[in-house]
Motif scaffolding. Structure first.
Motif, PDB file in Angstrom:
ATOM      1  N   ASP A 144      -4.477  -4.462   1.987  1.00 44.08           N
ATOM      2  CA  ASP A 144      -3.055  -4.161   2.155  1.00 44.08           C
ATOM      3  C   ASP A 144      -2.337  -5.190   3.026  1.00 44.08           C
ATOM      4  O   ASP A 144      -1.453  -4.852   3.807  1.00 44.08           O
ATOM      5  CB  ASP A 144      -2.865  -2.753   2.714  1.00 44.08           C
ATOM      6  CG  ASP A 144      -3.635  -2.517   4.009  1.00 44.08           C
ATOM      7  OD1 ASP A 144      -4.455  -3.372   4.373  1.00 44.08           O
ATOM      8  OD2 ASP A 144      -3.395  -1.473   4.653  1.00 44.08           O
ATOM      9  N   HIS A 190      -0.096  -7.581   2.301  1.00 42.64           N
ATOM     10  CA  HIS A 190       1.331  -7.773   2.085  1.00 42.64           C
ATOM     11  C   HIS A 190       2.147  -6.640   2.699  1.00 42.64           C
ATOM     12  O   HIS A 190       3.203  -6.878   3.296  1.00 42.64           O
ATOM     13  CB  HIS A 190       1.631  -7.919   0.591  1.00 42.64           C
ATOM     14  CG  HIS A 190       1.299  -9.272   0.056  1.00 42.64           C
ATOM     15  ND1 HIS A 190       0.061  -9.574  -0.470  1.00 42.64           N
ATOM     16  CD2 HIS A 190       2.033 -10.422   0.000  1.00 42.64           C
ATOM     17  CE1 HIS A 190       0.040 -10.846  -0.844  1.00 42.64           C
ATOM     18  NE2 HIS A 190       1.216 -11.380  -0.576  1.00 42.64           N
ATOM     19  N   GLU A 191       1.657  -5.416   2.599  1.00 43.33           N
ATOM     20  CA  GLU A 191       2.356  -4.290   3.203  1.00 43.33           C
ATOM     21  C   GLU A 191       2.438  -4.462   4.717  1.00 43.33           C
ATOM     22  O   GLU A 191       3.507  -4.297   5.319  1.00 43.33           O
ATOM     23  CB  GLU A 191       1.626  -2.985   2.875  1.00 43.33           C
ATOM     24  CG  GLU A 191       2.233  -1.768   3.557  1.00 43.33           C
ATOM     25  CD  GLU A 191       1.378  -0.520   3.386  1.00 43.33           C
ATOM     26  OE1 GLU A 191       1.597   0.440   4.147  1.00 43.33           O
ATOM     27  OE2 GLU A 191       0.480  -0.520   2.514  1.00 43.33           O
ATOM     28  N   ARG A 192       1.313  -4.803   5.343  1.00 46.88           N
ATOM     29  CA  ARG A 192       1.285  -4.967   6.798  1.00 46.88           C
ATOM     30  C   ARG A 192       2.129  -6.183   7.223  1.00 46.88           C
ATOM     31  O   ARG A 192       2.827  -6.131   8.239  1.00 46.88           O
ATOM     32  CB  ARG A 192      -0.154  -5.147   7.277  1.00 46.88           C
ATOM     33  CG  ARG A 192      -1.078  -3.970   6.999  1.00 46.88           C
ATOM     34  CD  ARG A 192      -0.834  -2.823   7.958  1.00 46.88           C
ATOM     35  NE  ARG A 192      -1.836  -1.779   7.778  1.00 46.88           N
ATOM     36  CZ  ARG A 192      -2.992  -1.724   8.421  1.00 46.88           C
ATOM     37  NH1 ARG A 192      -3.313  -2.675   9.294  1.00 46.88           N
ATOM     38  NH2 ARG A 192      -3.839  -0.742   8.195  1.00 46.88           N
ATOM     39  N   HIS A 244       4.731  -7.600   5.675  1.00 51.43           N
ATOM     40  CA  HIS A 244       6.161  -7.312   5.533  1.00 51.43           C
ATOM     41  C   HIS A 244       6.634  -6.381   6.651  1.00 51.43           C
ATOM     42  O   HIS A 244       7.737  -6.558   7.189  1.00 51.43           O
ATOM     43  CB  HIS A 244       6.432  -6.696   4.167  1.00 51.43           C
ATOM     44  CG  HIS A 244       6.316  -7.676   3.040  1.00 51.43           C
ATOM     45  ND1 HIS A 244       6.529  -7.340   1.717  1.00 51.43           N
ATOM     46  CD2 HIS A 244       5.999  -9.009   3.041  1.00 51.43           C
ATOM     47  CE1 HIS A 244       6.352  -8.409   0.959  1.00 51.43           C
ATOM     48  NE2 HIS A 244       6.023  -9.427   1.734  1.00 51.43           N
ATOM     49  N   GLU A 245       5.809  -5.419   6.999  1.00 49.48           N
ATOM     50  CA  GLU A 245       6.154  -4.500   8.081  1.00 49.48           C
ATOM     51  C   GLU A 245       6.309  -5.252   9.403  1.00 49.48           C
ATOM     52  O   GLU A 245       7.291  -5.050  10.135  1.00 49.48           O
ATOM     53  CB  GLU A 245       5.056  -3.441   8.211  1.00 49.48           C
ATOM     54  CG  GLU A 245       5.238  -2.469   9.357  1.00 49.48           C
ATOM     55  CD  GLU A 245       4.042  -1.535   9.505  1.00 49.48           C
ATOM     56  OE1 GLU A 245       3.139  -1.856  10.298  1.00 49.48           O
ATOM     57  OE2 GLU A 245       3.998  -0.521   8.796  1.00 49.48           O
TER      58      GLU A 245
END
Length: 247
Positions: free
Chosen positions: A114, A116-118, A120-121
């Motif tokens: 994950d 990209h999720e982290r 971007h966050e």
């Protein structure tokens, strides 16, 4: 539980041919309570950065015990810690996203999916999402400090250690970094950051560790400290005077 405990940490740097050895840390002992923001305050050269470097074995201490989450540092516990050094080395040819990917791979390899999720966050938290595909050589000093913080919070750490995170920033940059740290506080992260700027401690911390000339002068609740001395500036002056034999 203490997220970090240090007991009787000593470090001496050997002098040159005509120089004396420098005893930089002297039986440094303190612990950080879980879920609180702890400030590590001292004058320049007091031993803050040397202590922090010893935590991660960047510098080998002469003696002492260091435990994270109740045990010595391991590859598993490293994934629970975010770290920003005082002078981070940033690969200026990388983009913001590439820089975060490098740190992700160093921490997790390909085991976690994950990224990209982290990423971007983290980038949104430090207000760099729109600059994510720009090379670091085009970032301002404040942006570079914020991308450093982004890599420190990338893995959603339980303990965040920052060495002089607001050093050299203008007022706007300092305010933004403080807002980022407050967001991490709300998430329940245990924060530990060093500074020689006492105002930062008063604004953000619940726990305080004071160091001077390699010795711990205070380790405890900030409110108790303030009740006795009214201001950190006055307290630090009094404690230094006592330790140096002036009071």
């Amino acid at each position: 539980m203490a997220v970090l405990s240090i007991e009787k940490l000593n470090k001496t740097f050997k002098g040159g041919l005509f120089e004396k050895d420098r005893h930089v840390l002297r039986d440094v002992t303190f612990s950080l309570p879980e879920g609180q923001t702890s400030g590590f305050v001292g004058s320049n050269g007091a031993g803050k950065t040397t202590t922090i470097k010893c935590l991660f074995d960047f510098i080998r201490p002469d003696s002492g015990q260091i435990n994270f989450f109740g045990a010595p540092l391991t590859s598993e516990s490293k994934t629970r810690i975010g770290y920003l050094p005082e002078r981070p080395y940033l690969y200026e040819f990388l983009t913001g996203m590439e820089f975060l990917r490098l740190h992700w791979n160093l921490c997790y390899g390909s085991a976690m999916k994950d990224f990209h999720e982290r990423a971007h966050e983290a980038l949104k938290k430090v207000d760099l999402f729109e600059a994510r595909d720009r090379r670091l050589r085009t970032y301002s000093k404040g942006m570079l400090q914020r991308i450093g913080i982004a890599q420190a919070i990338l893995t959603r750490p339980d303990l965040l250690i920052l060495d002089e995170p607001m050093s050299g920033l203008d007022p706007d940059g300092r305010a933004m970094v403080k807002d980022i740290l407050r967001e991490e506080q709300k998430r329940g992260v245990s924060l530990f950051f060093s500074s020689h700027l006492l105002q930062d401690m008063e604004e953000l911390c619940t726990h305080l560790v004071v160091i001077n000339r390699g010795q711990i002068l205070y380790d405890g609740v900030l409110s108790s400290f303030m009740a006795e001395f009214q201001s950190l500036e006055k307290a630090f002056s009094v404690l230094k005077g006592k330790e140096e034999g002036r009071v």
